[in-house]
Design a protein around this motif. Sequence first.
Motif, short mmCIF file in Angstrom:
data_model
loop_
_atom_site.label_atom_id
_atom_site.label_comp_id
_atom_site.label_asym_id
_atom_site.label_seq_id
_atom_site.Cartn_x
_atom_site.Cartn_y
_atom_site.Cartn_z
N UNK A 1 -31.84 -6.30 10.69
CA UNK A 1 -31.03 -6.34 11.91
C UNK A 1 -30.43 -7.72 12.10
N UNK A 2 -29.20 -7.75 12.58
CA UNK A 2 -28.51 -9.00 12.83
C UNK A 2 -28.78 -9.44 14.26
N UNK A 3 -28.99 -10.73 14.44
CA UNK A 3 -29.17 -11.29 15.77
C UNK A 3 -28.28 -12.52 15.92
N UNK A 4 -28.08 -12.92 17.15
CA UNK A 4 -27.31 -14.14 17.41
C UNK A 4 -28.04 -15.34 16.81
N UNK A 5 -27.28 -16.33 16.42
CA UNK A 5 -27.86 -17.55 15.89
C UNK A 5 -28.25 -18.47 17.03
N UNK A 6 -29.54 -18.69 17.25
CA UNK A 6 -29.95 -19.56 18.36
C UNK A 6 -29.69 -21.02 18.03
N UNK B 1 -26.16 -3.36 14.57
CA UNK B 1 -25.56 -4.13 13.49
C UNK B 1 -26.63 -4.55 12.49
N UNK B 2 -26.45 -4.12 11.25
CA UNK B 2 -27.37 -4.49 10.18
C UNK B 2 -26.67 -5.38 9.17
N UNK B 3 -27.44 -5.91 8.23
CA UNK B 3 -26.86 -6.78 7.22
C UNK B 3 -27.82 -6.94 6.06
N UNK B 4 -27.31 -7.52 4.99
CA UNK B 4 -28.10 -7.92 3.85
C UNK B 4 -27.65 -9.31 3.41
N UNK B 5 -28.57 -10.05 2.83
CA UNK B 5 -28.25 -11.38 2.32
C UNK B 5 -27.87 -11.26 0.85
N UNK B 6 -26.81 -12.00 0.46
CA UNK B 6 -26.41 -12.06 -0.94
C UNK B 6 -26.35 -13.51 -1.37
N UNK B 7 -27.03 -13.82 -2.46
CA UNK B 7 -27.14 -15.20 -2.90
C UNK B 7 -26.25 -15.57 -4.07
N UNK B 8 -25.29 -14.71 -4.42
CA UNK B 8 -24.41 -14.98 -5.54
C UNK B 8 -23.23 -15.85 -5.17
N UNK B 9 -22.19 -15.79 -6.01
CA UNK B 9 -21.02 -16.63 -5.81
C UNK B 9 -20.13 -16.08 -4.69
N UNK B 10 -19.67 -17.00 -3.86
CA UNK B 10 -18.78 -16.63 -2.75
C UNK B 10 -18.00 -17.87 -2.36
N UNK B 11 -16.74 -17.66 -2.00
CA UNK B 11 -15.92 -18.76 -1.50
C UNK B 11 -14.91 -18.22 -0.52
N UNK B 12 -14.77 -18.90 0.60
CA UNK B 12 -13.72 -18.60 1.57
C UNK B 12 -12.52 -19.47 1.21
N UNK B 13 -11.47 -18.83 0.69
CA UNK B 13 -10.31 -19.60 0.23
C UNK B 13 -9.40 -19.84 1.42
N UNK C 1 -24.28 1.09 12.88
CA UNK C 1 -22.87 1.48 12.86
C UNK C 1 -22.06 0.57 11.94
N UNK C 2 -22.68 -0.52 11.52
CA UNK C 2 -22.03 -1.44 10.58
C UNK C 2 -23.11 -2.19 9.83
N UNK C 3 -22.76 -2.59 8.59
CA UNK C 3 -23.69 -3.30 7.72
C UNK C 3 -22.94 -4.41 7.01
N UNK C 4 -23.28 -5.65 7.33
CA UNK C 4 -22.58 -6.81 6.81
C UNK C 4 -23.25 -7.36 5.56
N UNK C 5 -22.47 -8.03 4.73
CA UNK C 5 -23.01 -8.85 3.66
C UNK C 5 -22.90 -10.31 4.12
N UNK D 1 -30.73 -13.03 10.55
CA UNK D 1 -31.08 -11.74 9.98
C UNK D 1 -32.60 -11.61 9.96
N UNK D 2 -33.13 -10.52 10.56
CA UNK D 2 -34.58 -10.36 10.59
C UNK D 2 -35.06 -9.55 9.38
#
Length: 235
Positions: free
Chosen positions: A151-156, A198-210, A127-131, A146-147
Amino acid sequence: MKAMILAAGFGERMRPLTEHTPKPLLQVAGVPLMEYHLRRLAAAGCNEIVVNVSHLADQIETYFGDGDRWGVNIAYSHEDEPLETAGGIQRALPLLGDEAFLVVNGDVWIDYPFEQLIDYQLKPWEQAHLVMVDNPPQHPLGDFCLDVEGRVSERPEPLAGYTYAGLAMFSPVFFAHLRPGKLALRPLLDQAIADGSLGAQYYGGEWADVGTPERLKELDKQVSSGVRSVQEQVE
């Protein structure tokens, strides 16, 4: 596909900069943060944009107008007070239609190729797909894991995961059950993890939380000096 840019927040951590300027209009190398998204969405063929506004909304609407300058059509979703991420998206659902849509935070920097997410088809269970991206120094353990199936899972504890980039694709169904009002996104993501939707994909490019004036200053320095490339974002 339609896209929603989240632009309604107060930007509390950015004070005093955001006392007179909404966070999405803060500039990096002379260009407002939100404009980078708008130009790249248009270049990727996403021309129907919804922007939620609240704090200093008139400044955002005056600057971006109807979007014609960038070859897009902007519809504004007005909030009397910021409704947080999930509440803002729920309010904007009538503008977003019945198909899956892209959502991006107006205050992040990312060089992710938007056309890749625009072309993505949600899997039957999603129902949702995160980057998700590598963890920044201020958030070293990340948000989720991320498996191999996506699929997204909680961070243990105490393991580190990945950080949600503030970019995702959502089905309207993800928000359709919500009552109007102020609501954060994280509880919905946690419930989707529990439901296996909840699904997701990993992205290894440039990113910044301003997220702070110091991070904005550093990003501006990097972009202005060419340490981070700006060419693709503004062409």
